[in-house]
Enzyme design. Structure first.
Site, PDB file in Angstrom:
ATOM      1  N   ASP A  39       0.768  -1.254   0.000  1.00  0.00           N
ATOM      2  CA  ASP A  39       0.000   0.000   0.000  1.00  0.00           C
ATOM      3  C   ASP A  39       0.802   1.308   0.000  1.00  0.00           C
ATOM      4  OD1 ASP A  39      -1.511  -2.127   0.819  1.00  0.00           O
ATOM      5  OD2 ASP A  39      -2.170  -1.236   2.691  1.00  0.00           O
ATOM      6  N   GLU A 223     -10.478  -2.421   4.092  1.00  0.00           N
ATOM      7  CA  GLU A 223      -9.156  -1.908   4.445  1.00  0.00           C
ATOM      8  C   GLU A 223      -8.956  -0.528   3.813  1.00  0.00           C
ATOM      9  OE1 GLU A 223      -6.358  -5.678   5.009  1.00  0.00           O
ATOM     10  OE2 GLU A 223      -6.726  -5.324   2.891  1.00  0.00           O
TER      11      GLU A 223
END
Ligand code: FRU
Length: 490
Positions: A39, A223
């Site tokens: 990420d 998420e």
């Protein structure tokens, strides 16, 4: 005080990055300095530079103890590596410094807010993992973890909220100076929810309310949330795990999700529409920032947990970011365009106007693996049922983008890209069909393709690890078409 773990990572990356030749990395996409990247974290503008941190395991090309890698840029495209920002060196984050975000404090320091993962009890009692929200404060290069960490733990959670799945804080500041963050959480029934917290000073945090809950319809846990206003709307983005396919809108697995609506003082967020963010194969966990000139720009991890086996063997890096995309909302739809800074990279531009053909067409001056190409397609006479762009092509390999106006679909395909693993190698999405009139903007880099359809109404991204010598481009139409083409090297 810099910990041994942080110094070790900084020394390691400085030494080992030399083993990656510049031409073995993506050109206009950020890849990890060394090892593994997932990420984007802490995407922000600070002290005259864009900062992009990332989930980082320097020691392996697979996920492992999470550090924060760090890079800065003037244009969000050419990134310069800075030393590792965070290492999992504290009791409360010894199992990983998970995703988070960054903001400038009123006193000019940069604040990082991230998820610390740790065993609940460090004694001999067997105990489970917990996730808490933690802070680090710094000058844009070096960061000190806050002595009051964690600043949000299970004590701050509403009833029924999981202390195990509680992560990925995205922070912002309101015009009254107060700080806010949205954090992903799991409810008792296994569904995700997004929680809102606020703080007067950035250090003391309180729970406010639940922004939105998954009602068993959009995967399970959510998420990497983000929450912002754009073009008069409220926008929530998040990345759900365990999605089940819904027609062509939502594919299976780890997906991306955008809610567009209004925020009501009393009733909170009121959804008006939802959609996938990227309809391709490799895109996850996007995060946005606001540029100094007021643009909302998003970068995502241009990989996906479901497809990590698609990779080059024998390289010392894995994972890449998408190009930065400027967002807007039109008719309750998310529109994405490559940021305008991207245009400055274009060189050797070639224009082809009003090319009419059917069958297969190539041009001697249109090839390459690192380029930006716009194609306007229009049917001629009775038109076409299938139009295909092939790229990264030679006798053995090709990948493709295929338009089928009757179906109103675009499909991307990497089955013949040289991939040796079975699995997901093509995906389709529904497009606005204007009687076969379609516009594509294709960004190719050494290891990826992103296509922006009809001015960014849909975007599809995929990683391709085809040998770089396969650099052909061809166009195939089963009926007569008229094409306008612009191709620039990057
Ligand atoms: C999303 C994610 C986050 C977490 C991070 C760990 O890809 O699972 O929720 O913070 O990756 O690396």
């Amino acid at each position: 005080m810099r910990s041994q773990l942080l110094l070790k990572s900084r020394e390691f990356e400085e030494k080992e990055e030399k083993n990656i030749a510049a031409n073995q990395r993506p050109t206009v996409h950020l890849s990890p300095r060394i090892g593994w990247m997932n990420d984007p974290n802490g995407f922000s503008y600070y002290n005259g530079k864009y900062h992009l941190f990332y989930q980082y395991n320097p020691y392996d090309t697979n996920w492992g103890p999470m550090h924060w890698g760090h890079s800065i840029s003037d244009d969000m495209i050419n990134w310069e590596y800075l030393p590792t920002a965070l290492a999992p060196d504290e009791k409360y984050d010894h199992l990983g410094c998970f995703s988070g975000s960054a903001i400038e404090l009123q006193d000019g320091r940069q604040l990082l807010m991230y998820t610390g993962v740790a065993k609940e009890n460090s004694g001999d009692m067997a105990s489970g993992e917990v996730q808490t929200q933690c802070l680090a404060v710094g000058d844009g290069v070096n960061y000190e973890k806050w002595s009051g960490n964690p600043v949000l733990n299970q004590m701050n959670l509403p009833a029924g909220a999981s202390k195990v799945d509680f992560r990925d804080p995205k922070i912002w500041q309101e015009s009254d100076g107060t700080y806010h963050c949205v954090v992903a959480n799991r409810m008792e029934d296994g569904n995700g929810q997004l929680l809102l917290f606020s703080s007067e000073n950035g250090f003391d945090w309180n729970y406010n309310e639940t922004l939105i809950r998954n009602t068993n319809s959009m995967g399970r846990m959510w998420e990497c949330p983000d929450y912002f206003r754009l073009d008069g709307k409220s926008v929530i983005i998040t990345s759900p795990q365990d999605m089940m396919a819904q027609e062509l809108e939502y594919p299976n697995g780890n997906g991306t999700l955008c809610f567009i609506g209004m925020t009501d003082e009393e009733r909170g967020f009121l959804e008006e529409s939802n959609q996938s963010i990227d309809y391709g194969i490799d895109f996850y966990a996007p995060q946005t920032t606001l540029t100094p000139d007021g643009r909302r720009v998003m970068i995502g991890w241009m990989q996906n947990w479901d497809t990590c086996s698609v990779r080059i063997e024998d390289t010392k890096w894995y994972g890449q970011m998408s190009i930065p995309r400027e967002l807007s909302i039109q008719n309750n739809k998310l529109i994405q365009r490559p940021v305008k800074e991207f245009d400055a990279l274009r060189k050797n531009t070639i224009l082809k106007k009003n090319i009419v053909f059917s069958g297969r067409k190539t041009f001697t001056d249109i090839s390459g693996r690192v380029l930006d190409m716009e194609i306007d397609i229009e049917p001629e006479n009775t038109g076409y049922e299938m139009f295909e762009v092939r790229f990264a092509e030679n006798q053995k390999f090709h990948s493709s983008i295929t338009i089928r106006p009757k179906e109103s679909t675009v499909e991307i395909d990497r089955n013949y890209s040289g991939v040796r693993r079975a699995g997901l190698h093509n995906r389709k999405c529904r497009i606005n069909n204007m009687n076969g009139k379609i516009q594509l903007r294709i960004i190719l880099d050494r290891y990826s393709m992103e296509v922006f359809v009809n001015g960014g109404e849909q975007v599809m991204s995929m990683a391709i690890y085809t040998d770089q010598s396969a650099d052909g481009i061809s166009f195939i139409s089963d009926g007569k078409v008229k094409v306008n083409l612009t191709k620039s090297d990057l």
